[in-house]
Design a protein around this motif. Sequence first.
Motif, mmCIF file in Angstrom:
data_model
loop_
_atom_site.group_PDB
_atom_site.id
_atom_site.type_symbol
_atom_site.label_atom_id
_atom_site.label_comp_id
_atom_site.label_asym_id
_atom_site.label_seq_id
_atom_site.Cartn_x
_atom_site.Cartn_y
_atom_site.Cartn_z
ATOM 1 N N ALA A 12 -21.484 -24.698 33.862
ATOM 2 C CA ALA A 12 -21.859 -26.026 33.380
ATOM 3 C C ALA A 12 -21.330 -27.098 34.328
ATOM 4 C CB ALA A 12 -21.319 -26.253 31.976
ATOM 5 N N ILE A 13 -22.241 -27.967 34.787
ATOM 6 C CA ILE A 13 -21.882 -29.016 35.738
ATOM 7 C C ILE A 13 -22.385 -30.357 35.207
ATOM 8 C CG2 ILE A 13 -21.956 -29.720 38.163
ATOM 9 C CD1 ILE A 13 -23.131 -26.864 38.739
ATOM 10 N N PRO A 14 -21.543 -31.146 34.542
ATOM 11 C CA PRO A 14 -22.009 -32.418 33.978
ATOM 12 C C PRO A 14 -22.213 -33.490 35.040
ATOM 13 C CG PRO A 14 -19.658 -32.165 33.614
ATOM 14 C CD PRO A 14 -20.123 -30.874 34.229
ATOM 15 N N THR A 15 -23.265 -34.277 34.877
ATOM 16 C CA THR A 15 -23.520 -35.412 35.763
ATOM 17 C C THR A 15 -23.336 -36.739 35.027
ATOM 18 O OG1 THR A 15 -25.888 -35.351 35.261
ATOM 19 C CG2 THR A 15 -25.134 -34.077 37.167
ATOM 20 N N THR A 16 -22.927 -36.653 33.757
ATOM 21 C CA THR A 16 -22.575 -37.840 32.976
ATOM 22 C C THR A 16 -21.166 -37.643 32.422
ATOM 23 O OG1 THR A 16 -23.502 -36.927 30.919
ATOM 24 C CG2 THR A 16 -24.985 -38.227 32.310
ATOM 25 N N ALA A 17 -20.611 -38.706 31.872
ATOM 26 C CA ALA A 17 -19.265 -38.614 31.300
ATOM 27 C C ALA A 17 -19.337 -39.039 29.844
ATOM 28 C CB ALA A 17 -18.289 -39.499 32.077
ATOM 29 N N GLY A 18 -19.493 -38.049 28.951
ATOM 30 C CA GLY A 18 -19.607 -38.409 27.552
ATOM 31 C C GLY A 18 -19.586 -37.245 26.589
ATOM 32 N N THR A 19 -20.470 -36.281 26.779
ATOM 33 C CA THR A 19 -20.638 -35.254 25.756
ATOM 34 C C THR A 19 -19.527 -34.221 25.742
ATOM 35 O OG1 THR A 19 -21.915 -33.726 27.139
ATOM 36 C CG2 THR A 19 -23.130 -35.473 26.006
ATOM 37 N N GLY A 20 -18.956 -33.913 26.914
ATOM 38 C CA GLY A 20 -17.967 -32.836 26.989
ATOM 39 C C GLY A 20 -18.579 -31.474 26.755
ATOM 40 N N ALA A 21 -19.914 -31.389 26.849
ATOM 41 C CA ALA A 21 -20.623 -30.138 26.540
ATOM 42 C C ALA A 21 -20.215 -28.986 27.443
ATOM 43 C CB ALA A 21 -22.135 -30.357 26.636
ATOM 44 N N GLU A 22 -19.627 -29.303 28.586
ATOM 45 C CA GLU A 22 -19.225 -28.254 29.524
ATOM 46 C C GLU A 22 -18.079 -27.397 28.991
ATOM 47 O OE1 GLU A 22 -16.900 -32.005 30.689
ATOM 48 O OE2 GLU A 22 -18.916 -31.502 29.977
ATOM 49 N N VAL A 23 -17.425 -27.845 27.921
ATOM 50 C CA VAL A 23 -16.298 -27.073 27.375
ATOM 51 C C VAL A 23 -16.429 -26.869 25.863
ATOM 52 C CG1 VAL A 23 -14.595 -27.557 29.175
ATOM 53 C CG2 VAL A 23 -14.935 -29.219 27.311
ATOM 54 N N THR A 24 -17.638 -26.971 25.334
ATOM 55 C CA THR A 24 -17.829 -26.755 23.904
ATOM 56 C C THR A 24 -18.577 -25.454 23.649
ATOM 57 O OG1 THR A 24 -19.900 -28.022 23.817
ATOM 58 C CG2 THR A 24 -17.844 -29.222 23.429
ATOM 59 N N LYS A 25 -18.543 -25.017 22.380
ATOM 60 C CA LYS A 25 -19.116 -23.723 22.011
ATOM 61 C C LYS A 25 -20.410 -23.863 21.211
ATOM 62 C CE LYS A 25 -16.169 -23.418 17.886
ATOM 63 N NZ LYS A 25 -15.155 -22.606 17.173
ATOM 64 N N ASN A 26 -21.040 -25.026 21.299
ATOM 65 C CA ASN A 26 -22.277 -25.217 20.552
ATOM 66 C C ASN A 26 -23.315 -25.942 21.393
ATOM 67 O OD1 ASN A 26 -20.750 -27.753 20.264
ATOM 68 N ND2 ASN A 26 -22.487 -28.363 18.991
ATOM 69 N N SER A 27 -24.546 -25.843 20.968
ATOM 70 C CA SER A 27 -25.644 -26.595 21.560
ATOM 71 C C SER A 27 -26.334 -27.373 20.451
ATOM 72 C CB SER A 27 -26.658 -25.658 22.226
ATOM 73 O OG SER A 27 -26.090 -24.981 23.318
ATOM 74 N N VAL A 28 -26.510 -28.657 20.649
ATOM 75 C CA VAL A 28 -27.198 -29.498 19.665
ATOM 76 C C VAL A 28 -28.684 -29.473 19.986
ATOM 77 C CG1 VAL A 28 -27.403 -31.799 18.667
ATOM 78 C CG2 VAL A 28 -25.161 -30.947 19.410
ATOM 79 N N ILE A 29 -29.474 -29.042 19.015
ATOM 80 C CA ILE A 29 -30.909 -28.835 19.226
ATOM 81 C C ILE A 29 -31.674 -29.560 18.129
ATOM 82 C CG2 ILE A 29 -32.742 -27.091 19.406
ATOM 83 C CD1 ILE A 29 -30.465 -25.082 20.158
ATOM 84 N N LYS A 30 -32.736 -30.257 18.518
ATOM 85 C CA LYS A 30 -33.562 -30.965 17.539
ATOM 86 C C LYS A 30 -34.685 -30.064 17.042
ATOM 87 C CE LYS A 30 -36.339 -35.130 16.806
ATOM 88 N NZ LYS A 30 -36.760 -36.436 17.354
ATOM 89 N N SER A 31 -34.866 -30.072 15.731
ATOM 90 C CA SER A 31 -35.996 -29.373 15.124
ATOM 91 C C SER A 31 -37.022 -30.419 14.697
ATOM 92 C CB SER A 31 -35.551 -28.562 13.903
ATOM 93 O OG SER A 31 -36.688 -28.071 13.207
ATOM 94 N N PRO A 32 -38.115 -30.578 15.451
ATOM 95 C CA PRO A 32 -39.127 -31.579 15.082
ATOM 96 C C PRO A 32 -39.706 -31.327 13.698
ATOM 97 C CG PRO A 32 -39.479 -30.801 17.333
ATOM 98 C CD PRO A 32 -38.454 -29.896 16.713
ATOM 99 N N GLU A 33 -39.799 -30.052 13.313
ATOM 100 C CA GLU A 33 -40.373 -29.713 12.007
ATOM 101 C C GLU A 33 -39.504 -30.217 10.859
ATOM 102 O OE1 GLU A 33 -41.044 -26.137 14.820
ATOM 103 O OE2 GLU A 33 -39.469 -27.602 14.365
ATOM 104 N N ASN A 34 -38.192 -30.239 11.081
ATOM 105 C CA ASN A 34 -37.257 -30.620 10.024
ATOM 106 C C ASN A 34 -36.667 -32.019 10.203
ATOM 107 O OD1 ASN A 34 -36.791 -27.924 8.390
ATOM 108 N ND2 ASN A 34 -36.818 -27.357 10.547
ATOM 109 N N ASN A 35 -37.040 -32.686 11.305
ATOM 110 C CA ASN A 35 -36.524 -34.029 11.585
ATOM 111 C C ASN A 35 -35.002 -34.097 11.533
ATOM 112 O OD1 ASN A 35 -38.878 -35.437 12.163
ATOM 113 N ND2 ASN A 35 -39.320 -35.797 10.013
ATOM 114 N N VAL A 36 -34.362 -33.145 12.180
ATOM 115 C CA VAL A 36 -32.898 -33.131 12.182
ATOM 116 C C VAL A 36 -32.400 -32.429 13.437
ATOM 117 C CG1 VAL A 36 -32.645 -30.923 10.972
ATOM 118 C CG2 VAL A 36 -30.878 -32.680 10.706
ATOM 119 N N LYS A 37 -31.192 -32.799 13.849
ATOM 120 C CA LYS A 37 -30.516 -32.095 14.932
ATOM 121 C C LYS A 37 -29.474 -31.168 14.326
ATOM 122 C CE LYS A 37 -30.813 -35.842 18.340
ATOM 123 N NZ LYS A 37 -30.002 -36.766 19.159
#
Length: 382
Positions: free
Chosen positions: A134-159
């Motif tokens: 993981a190589i972040p190009t922004t400074a905010g999410t910290g996703a490079e060291v987390t154990k989850n992925s936030v995914i949007k479900s258009p069918e359910n209108n929720v992340k």
Amino acid sequence: MAVNFSFATAGQIIFGNHSLEKVSNLVAGFGKKVVLVTGKNSSRAKELMAKFSPGTDTVIFNVPGEPTTGLIEGGVQLARQHASDVIVGFGGGSVIDSAKAIAAMATNKGELFDYLEVIGQGKPLTEKPLPCIAIPTTAGTGAEVTKNSVIKSPENNVKVSLRSNYMYPDIAVVDPVLTWSMPPALTASTGVDALTHLLETFVSNQANPFIDMLCREGLTRISRSLRKAYKDGSDKEAREDMAMASLLGGMALANVKLGAVHGFAGPMGGMFPIPHGAVCACLMSAVIEENIQALRENKLDSSKFDELAKILTGNEKAMSNDAAIWAAELVAELQIPSLSEFGLTKEDFPVLVEKAKVASSMKGNPVELTDEQLFRILERSL
């Protein structure tokens, strides 16, 4: 009292200016067949790809916006067809979340919905994901060291999240130089995201002394540098502070639950085209105020908010409510649009409250909030 906690993060963290130069050798250590996940503009990814060792077989997978269930399924199909050895995520939080999800699902049987929280079956991953860098190009999410992925479900209108202890990237490469080109608006929204991660984990009902240590360091860096990075993107020290704060925030949120800001952020981001950082910015001050009031009404300890105020303001005499004032002034200075500008109205409040109450992040809020208090947060944030 005895201290008990557990802590996990990426397998290896490489931090520092120009650390991107090490990526070629890191990739080669996993194999020759690579899926390079990047944003809608592939130019920087192609420059990185050109540095890979001769004979490396690389395909690029573009993530044009926040990842959806359909997009992840397409990436998984590509990774399997390519017989990939390693997945590299090179971009912002959406890109890295996508890379982690693709790496995870490429080796696990079944459908994505089998493993998603809230709207899916929430099954645990049984197979170790493909190696992920993981190589972040922004400074905010910290996703490079987390154990989850936030995914949007258009069918359910929720992340919602795909989450597993298997999903920590094998290697996180944090190069502050990659953030120098971020425009002010993106610097602001991602910076507030990092701030909220640190703030919510610091006051979380699951916080511990180790997490507190990370949060104090990250909050100090953000309080002194977010405004500077917003006003002058070429301020190298400010950019380094923000990259470090983002990293620390990611490490914290991977190990303790967040709070009401992120409890609302998932459903709100699923229902409206609002950048995640903007949601956090608009909600932050009202959530701080409501939490302080609720703690006092329930005769619970609110001293963490006093300390938070001192860190953010740099004033040793600051008290808890000063944290909310500081947050509101920061958001105004960063010129982040209000929620109403994205189409949110009072008519949406009942659905948002019901969805927020069952969100995973809400479990970390320092005190359980009533429906009335949740409605009040939305009213103050609109």
